[in-house]
Design a protein around this motif. Sequence first.
Motif, PDB file in Angstrom:
ATOM      1  N   LEU A   1       0.913  -1.202   0.084  1.00  0.00           N
ATOM      2  CA  LEU A   1       0.078  -0.154   0.035  1.00  0.00           C
ATOM      3  C   LEU A   1       1.003   1.638  -0.164  1.00  0.00           C
ATOM      4  O   LEU A   1       0.636   1.990  -0.669  1.00  0.00           O
ATOM      5  CB  LEU A   1      -1.017   0.060   1.200  1.00  0.00           C
ATOM      6  N   VAL A   2       1.801   1.242   0.957  1.00  0.00           N
ATOM      7  CA  VAL A   2       2.801   2.368   0.959  1.00  0.00           C
ATOM      8  C   VAL A   2       3.603   2.843  -0.174  1.00  0.00           C
ATOM      9  O   VAL A   2       3.667   3.760  -0.869  1.00  0.00           O
ATOM     10  CB  VAL A   2       3.843   2.390   2.092  1.00  0.00           C
ATOM     11  N   TYR A   3       4.123   1.564  -0.902  1.00  0.00           N
ATOM     12  CA  TYR A   3       4.736   1.660  -2.191  1.00  0.00           C
ATOM     13  C   TYR A   3       3.853   2.225  -3.433  1.00  0.00           C
ATOM     14  O   TYR A   3       4.346   2.772  -4.160  1.00  0.00           O
ATOM     15  CB  TYR A   3       5.423   0.202  -2.540  1.00  0.00           C
ATOM     16  N   SER A   4       2.531   1.648  -3.381  1.00  0.00           N
ATOM     17  CA  SER A   4       1.814   2.133  -4.394  1.00  0.00           C
ATOM     18  C   SER A   4       1.275   3.481  -4.496  1.00  0.00           C
ATOM     19  O   SER A   4       1.339   4.075  -5.473  1.00  0.00           O
ATOM     20  CB  SER A   4       0.382   1.135  -4.225  1.00  0.00           C
ATOM     21  N   LEU A   5       1.049   4.111  -3.184  1.00  0.00           N
ATOM     22  CA  LEU A   5       0.829   5.411  -3.267  1.00  0.00           C
ATOM     23  C   LEU A   5       2.088   6.335  -3.466  1.00  0.00           C
ATOM     24  O   LEU A   5       1.821   7.327  -4.008  1.00  0.00           O
ATOM     25  CB  LEU A   5       0.498   5.852  -1.619  1.00  0.00           C
ATOM     26  N   LEU A   6       3.453   5.677  -3.029  1.00  0.00           N
ATOM     27  CA  LEU A   6       4.711   6.326  -3.450  1.00  0.00           C
ATOM     28  C   LEU A   6       4.673   6.535  -4.866  1.00  0.00           C
ATOM     29  O   LEU A   6       5.046   7.503  -5.358  1.00  0.00           O
ATOM     30  CB  LEU A   6       5.731   5.861  -2.767  1.00  0.00           C
ATOM     31  N   LEU A   7       4.634   5.178  -5.712  1.00  0.00           N
ATOM     32  CA  LEU A   7       4.582   5.357  -7.084  1.00  0.00           C
ATOM     33  C   LEU A   7       3.578   6.042  -7.786  1.00  0.00           C
ATOM     34  O   LEU A   7       3.712   6.500  -8.844  1.00  0.00           O
ATOM     35  CB  LEU A   7       4.712   3.795  -7.465  1.00  0.00           C
ATOM     36  N   ALA A   8       2.454   6.087  -7.195  1.00  0.00           N
ATOM     37  CA  ALA A   8       1.198   6.855  -8.007  1.00  0.00           C
ATOM     38  C   ALA A   8       1.732   8.392  -7.710  1.00  0.00           C
ATOM     39  O   ALA A   8       1.691   9.172  -8.685  1.00  0.00           O
ATOM     40  CB  ALA A   8       0.065   6.807  -6.860  1.00  0.00           C
TER      41      ALA A   8
ATOM     42  N   ALA B   1      14.331  -1.271   1.459  1.00  0.00           N
ATOM     43  CA  ALA B   1      15.397  -1.166   0.451  1.00  0.00           C
ATOM     44  C   ALA B   1      15.131  -2.351  -0.640  1.00  0.00           C
ATOM     45  O   ALA B   1      15.199  -2.142  -1.890  1.00  0.00           O
ATOM     46  CB  ALA B   1      17.014  -0.983   0.753  1.00  0.00           C
ATOM     47  N   HIS B   2      15.255  -3.636  -0.141  1.00  0.00           N
ATOM     48  CA  HIS B   2      15.064  -4.626  -1.034  1.00  0.00           C
ATOM     49  C   HIS B   2      13.719  -4.660  -1.721  1.00  0.00           C
ATOM     50  O   HIS B   2      13.597  -4.823  -2.964  1.00  0.00           O
ATOM     51  CB  HIS B   2      15.300  -6.065  -0.062  1.00  0.00           C
ATOM     52  N   SER B   3      12.534  -4.488  -0.917  1.00  0.00           N
ATOM     53  CA  SER B   3      11.440  -4.534  -1.653  1.00  0.00           C
ATOM     54  C   SER B   3      10.979  -3.540  -2.285  1.00  0.00           C
ATOM     55  O   SER B   3      10.363  -3.695  -3.457  1.00  0.00           O
ATOM     56  CB  SER B   3      10.129  -4.657  -0.302  1.00  0.00           C
ATOM     57  N   LEU B   4      11.455  -2.118  -1.988  1.00  0.00           N
ATOM     58  CA  LEU B   4      11.050  -1.103  -3.059  1.00  0.00           C
ATOM     59  C   LEU B   4      11.649  -1.114  -4.216  1.00  0.00           C
ATOM     60  O   LEU B   4      11.323  -0.915  -5.176  1.00  0.00           O
ATOM     61  CB  LEU B   4      11.173   0.340  -2.341  1.00  0.00           C
ATOM     62  N   THR B   5      13.000  -1.564  -4.212  1.00  0.00           N
ATOM     63  CA  THR B   5      13.726  -1.727  -5.329  1.00  0.00           C
ATOM     64  C   THR B   5      13.236  -2.850  -6.366  1.00  0.00           C
ATOM     65  O   THR B   5      13.122  -2.509  -7.575  1.00  0.00           O
ATOM     66  CB  THR B   5      15.165  -2.314  -5.056  1.00  0.00           C
ATOM     67  N   MET B   6      12.742  -3.919  -5.696  1.00  0.00           N
ATOM     68  CA  MET B   6      12.126  -4.894  -6.668  1.00  0.00           C
ATOM     69  C   MET B   6      10.446  -4.198  -7.132  1.00  0.00           C
ATOM     70  O   MET B   6      10.391  -4.675  -8.483  1.00  0.00           O
ATOM     71  CB  MET B   6      11.673  -6.048  -5.953  1.00  0.00           C
TER      72      MET B   6
END
Length: 384
Positions: free
Chosen positions: A152-159, A220-225
């Motif tokens: 959820l956090v990564y999705s909002l960041l990429l959006a 770092a690992h997860s967001l990079t992927m």
Amino acid sequence: MTPTRSPRRHDLDWLRVLAFATLILYHVGMFYVTWDWHVKSDHMSPYLEPLMSLVNPWRLALLFFISGVALRFLLDSRGPRAVASDRIDRLLLPLGFGMLVVVMPQAYVELRAKGEIEPGLLGFFPRYLSPFESFSVVTPTWNHLWFLAYVLVYSLLLAACHTRMSRVRARMGPAAATVLRRNPWLVLVVPALPAMTYAIVLDPAFPPTHMMINDWATHAHSLTMVLLGWFAAKSATFWSAIRACLVPALLIAVGLGAALSLSSGVDTGRSGTLFTVTQEVYAWAVIASVLGLAQRFLARPSRALTYATEAVLPWYILHQSITVVLGYAFLGSTVSLWIEASVILLGTLLGCAVLHELLIRRVCWIRPLFGLKRRATPARAMSR
């Protein structure tokens, strides 16, 4: 940016389903290995650990990569605002409900096994929600649902960054594609480099907590992927290189997997830089292999895929609570390992299947609690 539609990627839909299925098997296995977990079997032993160690380096990385691919398709087709709203609806509500209701029995049986609380699930519920209680585990907790919170956090960041990232891709993408087209083997090397760096620099300083705050190595690992999946999603050159390097990827994965298994009993090797680098190269080789195999063998629709695509999230939310409760029920029993393991595995699968089929997917007000649209619609496969 004008939203666009693209052909479907059934291979990645299948891969997402199979990755979550592997996760369910992995969590059943956690009941039997000597590693720390919520409840441990009386038959606990290290014999399953070499196999679990071969799955652990890539299982979540693959899911985050697929999440990044899916986000790219959604952002291009629907736009950042719509996707941000959709992710909040489809992930935040299930996360909240999961923490309040679904995960609560996990905390209950874990604390019962530790002797910290008296029997009584209903009596424990107010204590589980109370900010004034102090247990050996944080309550309320999200346990395995941490993945939803991070996505959820990564999705909002990429959006929020989608337009700017698209401009970067438009400027740098052609040059990167040219290099990769001339040197397809780079697809087996470059994506592994960040993970190798994080494993050496960040992992020792920031052990995984899955609590969002101060979990910098995991981020770092997860967001990079996720970012890798976003940039690779619509790159014909990337997917062509994956297909071209399938055989080398398989050979590297098998070879390094065998080497890691042989070194699993050597304590000094497991903490060294060479082991760390080898593990990260192995993890990406496995991911590249399954991406290539999925393109070759799973790039087709089916009714089973349509059903499974919708079922993935409810099954994921449910499975660990069922596994942990069933495992707790066997503590102190005299049944054999094989009977116990069979009942826990089949019980987990059957519990997920029955609850999803007879309740979750059929009751309109329950569907959103498990990440489904209020009304059943044909599941949309991932776009190319």
